[in-house]
Design a protein around this motif. Structure first.
Motif, short mmCIF file in Angstrom:
data_model
loop_
_atom_site.label_atom_id
_atom_site.label_comp_id
_atom_site.label_asym_id
_atom_site.label_seq_id
_atom_site.Cartn_x
_atom_site.Cartn_y
_atom_site.Cartn_z
N UNK A 113 -13.92 -29.30 -2.51
CA UNK A 113 -14.30 -28.21 -3.41
C UNK A 113 -13.99 -26.84 -2.79
N UNK A 114 -14.13 -26.78 -1.47
CA UNK A 114 -13.90 -25.51 -0.78
C UNK A 114 -12.42 -25.17 -0.77
N UNK A 115 -11.60 -26.20 -0.54
CA UNK A 115 -10.16 -25.94 -0.40
C UNK A 115 -9.44 -25.87 -1.74
N UNK A 116 -10.03 -26.49 -2.77
CA UNK A 116 -9.35 -26.56 -4.06
C UNK A 116 -8.87 -25.19 -4.56
N UNK A 117 -9.74 -24.17 -4.67
CA UNK A 117 -9.27 -22.88 -5.17
C UNK A 117 -8.23 -22.23 -4.26
N UNK A 118 -8.35 -22.49 -2.94
CA UNK A 118 -7.38 -21.89 -2.01
C UNK A 118 -6.00 -22.51 -2.26
N UNK A 119 -5.98 -23.84 -2.34
CA UNK A 119 -4.71 -24.53 -2.52
C UNK A 119 -4.06 -24.12 -3.85
N UNK B 56 0.55 -18.21 -5.62
CA UNK B 56 0.49 -16.83 -6.15
C UNK B 56 0.23 -15.83 -5.02
N UNK B 57 -0.71 -16.19 -4.16
CA UNK B 57 -1.10 -15.26 -3.09
C UNK B 57 0.05 -15.05 -2.11
N UNK B 58 0.87 -16.10 -1.91
CA UNK B 58 1.97 -16.00 -0.94
C UNK B 58 3.22 -15.37 -1.52
N UNK B 59 3.30 -15.33 -2.86
CA UNK B 59 4.55 -14.81 -3.45
C UNK B 59 4.66 -13.32 -3.13
N UNK C 196 -7.43 -14.10 0.55
CA UNK C 196 -7.95 -15.43 0.92
C UNK C 196 -9.45 -15.39 1.21
N UNK C 197 -9.91 -14.32 1.88
CA UNK C 197 -11.35 -14.25 2.16
C UNK C 197 -12.14 -14.13 0.85
N UNK C 198 -11.56 -13.42 -0.14
CA UNK C 198 -12.23 -13.31 -1.45
C UNK C 198 -12.33 -14.68 -2.11
N UNK C 199 -11.21 -15.43 -2.07
CA UNK C 199 -11.20 -16.76 -2.73
C UNK C 199 -12.18 -17.70 -2.03
N UNK C 200 -12.10 -17.73 -0.69
CA UNK C 200 -13.01 -18.62 0.06
C UNK C 200 -14.46 -18.19 -0.10
N UNK C 201 -14.69 -16.88 -0.09
CA UNK C 201 -16.06 -16.36 -0.22
C UNK C 201 -16.67 -16.78 -1.55
N UNK C 202 -15.90 -16.64 -2.63
CA UNK C 202 -16.43 -17.03 -3.95
C UNK C 202 -16.63 -18.55 -4.01
N UNK D 179 -11.60 -21.89 -11.40
CA UNK D 179 -12.86 -21.12 -11.31
C UNK D 179 -13.81 -21.53 -12.42
N UNK D 180 -13.29 -21.78 -13.62
CA UNK D 180 -14.16 -22.26 -14.70
C UNK D 180 -14.80 -23.59 -14.33
N UNK D 181 -13.96 -24.46 -13.75
CA UNK D 181 -14.43 -25.79 -13.33
C UNK D 181 -15.60 -25.65 -12.34
N UNK D 182 -15.42 -24.78 -11.34
CA UNK D 182 -16.49 -24.62 -10.35
C UNK D 182 -17.68 -23.87 -10.93
#
Ligand SMILES: Cc1cc2nc3c(=O)[nH]c(=O)nc-3n(C[C@H](O)[C@H](O)[C@H](O)COP(=O)(O)OP(=O)(O)OC[C@H]3O[C@@H](n4cnc5c(N)ncnc54)[C@H](O)[C@@H]3O)c2cc1C
Length: 435
Positions: A19-25, A30-33, A49-55, A185-188
């Motif tokens: 669950x933690x890695x799902x949104x990052x992956x 998009x983040x790397x483009x 990335x800190x925003x995504x992991x933090x949320x 994000x909706x899923x989580x």
């Protein structure tokens, strides 16, 4: 090695990691483009990335508040789950602080105005301001946990959790319009909000059992054992588990309709569900006078006290004060499981008078093959030593060790055991405090 892994990691941890890695992956492409490997590029990348992991951590912390009987065992019991929940909540907050600072720093090479505009844009960019509201709610929620404000009152701490729920909602309102990958994000969000709704709205009606108080026995001044009879369906449990106990007696001077965790002291096959309660504060003091015939609601069972890391090993039980309750349950259970258990209980009390369960435990020790009981009196003998343990239980370093009692006792015993050569993976302890 496998015992080491089993002692530290639980099956549910894999789920948390996924669950933690799902949104990052999902967000990574998009983040790397357009990523440029320079200072601005790195600051922007880590800021996102800190925003995504933090949320993700905040949402997971909310999901972990669900409190589903039995499922907590996937995570090593509710007490461990609470520790992880707290870690995720706090780590999520710190990551979100970094998220804001890093994204602002990434604009500094352009100008200070650009950096300020990045984090304080016009009000029309309401999603960014929603992020600020989330942060504000987290500050209001976490602020009182700093020691500077003194010891946290448990019920106030629970009420403050409203701000953590608001923080999650504002954080979602911040992320969903900004992020492209909204499905994850909706899923989580459904998981997190569903957990809160279950815990606060549905579980008080659907997840509890109604019992009637049939006996309140004073064991010693300030300690009672309460016996309960189910008014409908009974709660199934295992020895050493605990439950949330909500007394409804209208005559109680404190703690009426307030849930508190108590270890079940009866055996699963006993006629009554029993709890031993020591007066430690307002609610537990008032409970000493709980009326026979009044109703209580119970929720559970929770916990994994007698987790079997190495089930073939014999056991050493070390109990102090009211920390005796899981072992009372274990000893009462042992009489139904003759021949299945090999346990030596050391009952640590200040003096004989404070060893309020001793008579029953000694009787059980005489009746049950494989159960031995040795009292230890602090006033007479001083702190428990390895020599005392060895004198009464020669192979104590070879056993799987379970302990429960005041924090000072538990930390003293851990150092005695480790110095005697017991690997930490074989020492299991339960604290009677979730804060
Ligand atoms: C897993 C577990 C098992 C427990 N088993 C027993 C038991 O068998 N017998 C027994 O007498 N006590 C047990 N306790 C402790 C019991 O829950 C507290 O003594 C009781 O909640 C105190 O409430 P109070 O209002 O009287 O005291 P307060 O003055 O409010 O609190 C006294 C202490 O209890 C903690 N506490 C208060 N309310 C809660 C709560 N709802 N959840 C967690 N901690 C709380 C406080 O942080 C403080 O450290 C157990 C606690 C836990 C976490």
């Amino acid at each position: 090695m496998s015992a080491w892994i089993r002692a530290r990691f639980k099956p549910g941890d894999i789920l948390l990691l996924l669950f933690l890695l799902l949104p990052v992956v999902v967000a990574l492409p998009r983040v790397l483009s357009g990523f440029a490997p320079n200072a601005i590029g790195w600051l922007t990348l880590t800021g996102r990335l800190t925003g995504i992991l933090g949320l993700a951590m905040m949402l997971l912390a909310a999901m972990m508040s669900v409190r589903l009987p039995h499922y907590d065992r996937w995570f090593g019991g509710l007490a461990r789950l609470w520790v992880v929940h707290r870690f995720f909540g706090f780590a999520g907050f710190v990551l979100v602080l970094f998220h804001v600072a890093l994204l602002a720093y990434a604009q500094l090479p352009f100008s200070i105005e650009a950096a300020i505009a990045r984090v304080f844009p016009p009000l029309a960019e309401w999603a960014i301001w929603s992020g600020w509201l989330a942060l504000l709610c987290m500050v209001i929620f976490l602020g009182p946990t700093f020691r500077f404000f003194g010891r946290l009152h448990y019920q106030r701490w629970k009420a403050l959790h409203l701000f953590s729920a608001l923080a999650v909602i504002f954080a979602l309102l911040h992320a969903i319009p900004i992020a492209a990958e909204t499905v994850v994000w909706w899923f989580m969000a459904v998981g997190a909000i569903g957990a809160i709704v279950w815990r606060k709205v549905l579980s008080p009606n659907l997840g509890r059992y109604r019992y009637e108080v049939v006996k309140v026995e004073t064991l010693v001044h300030g300690v009672v054992e309460i016996s309960l009879r189910p008014k409908g369906k009974a709660m199934a449990y295992e020895a050493g588990q605990f439950m949330y106990f909500t007394p409804l007696d209208p005559a109680l001077t404190a703690g009426r309709n307030e849930e508190h965790p108590y270890t079940i002291s009866s055996a699963p096959n006993d006629e009554y569900l029993r709890v031993g309660i020591k007066a430690l504060g307002d609610a537990s003091t008032a409970i000493q006078t709980l009326a026979v015939g009044s109703d209580v609601m119970v929720e559970g069972p929770y916990g994994d006290f007698y987790e079997r890391i190495e089930p073939q090993r014999s056991q050493l039980w070390l109990a102090g004060g009211i920390g005796i309750t899981p072992f009372v349950s274990g000893a009462r259970d042992a009489q139904y499981r003759q021949g299945e258990i090999d346990a030596h209980l050391f009952y640590l009390a200040n003096d004989q008078q404070r060893a309020y369960y001793l008579n029953e435990l000694v009787e059980l020790g005489a009746k049950v093959a494989g159960l031995a009981v040795t009292p230890h009196y602090y006033r007479q003998e001083g702190p428990l030593t390895a020599a005392f343990l060895r004198q009464h239980c020669a192979d104590f370093t070879e056993r799987e060790i379970y302990m429960c009692g005041p924090p000072a006792m538990v930390s003293h015993l851990k150092s005695v055991l480790v110095a005697a050569g017991v690997p930490v993976t074989r020492i299991h302890s339960e604290a009677f405090d979730f804060l």
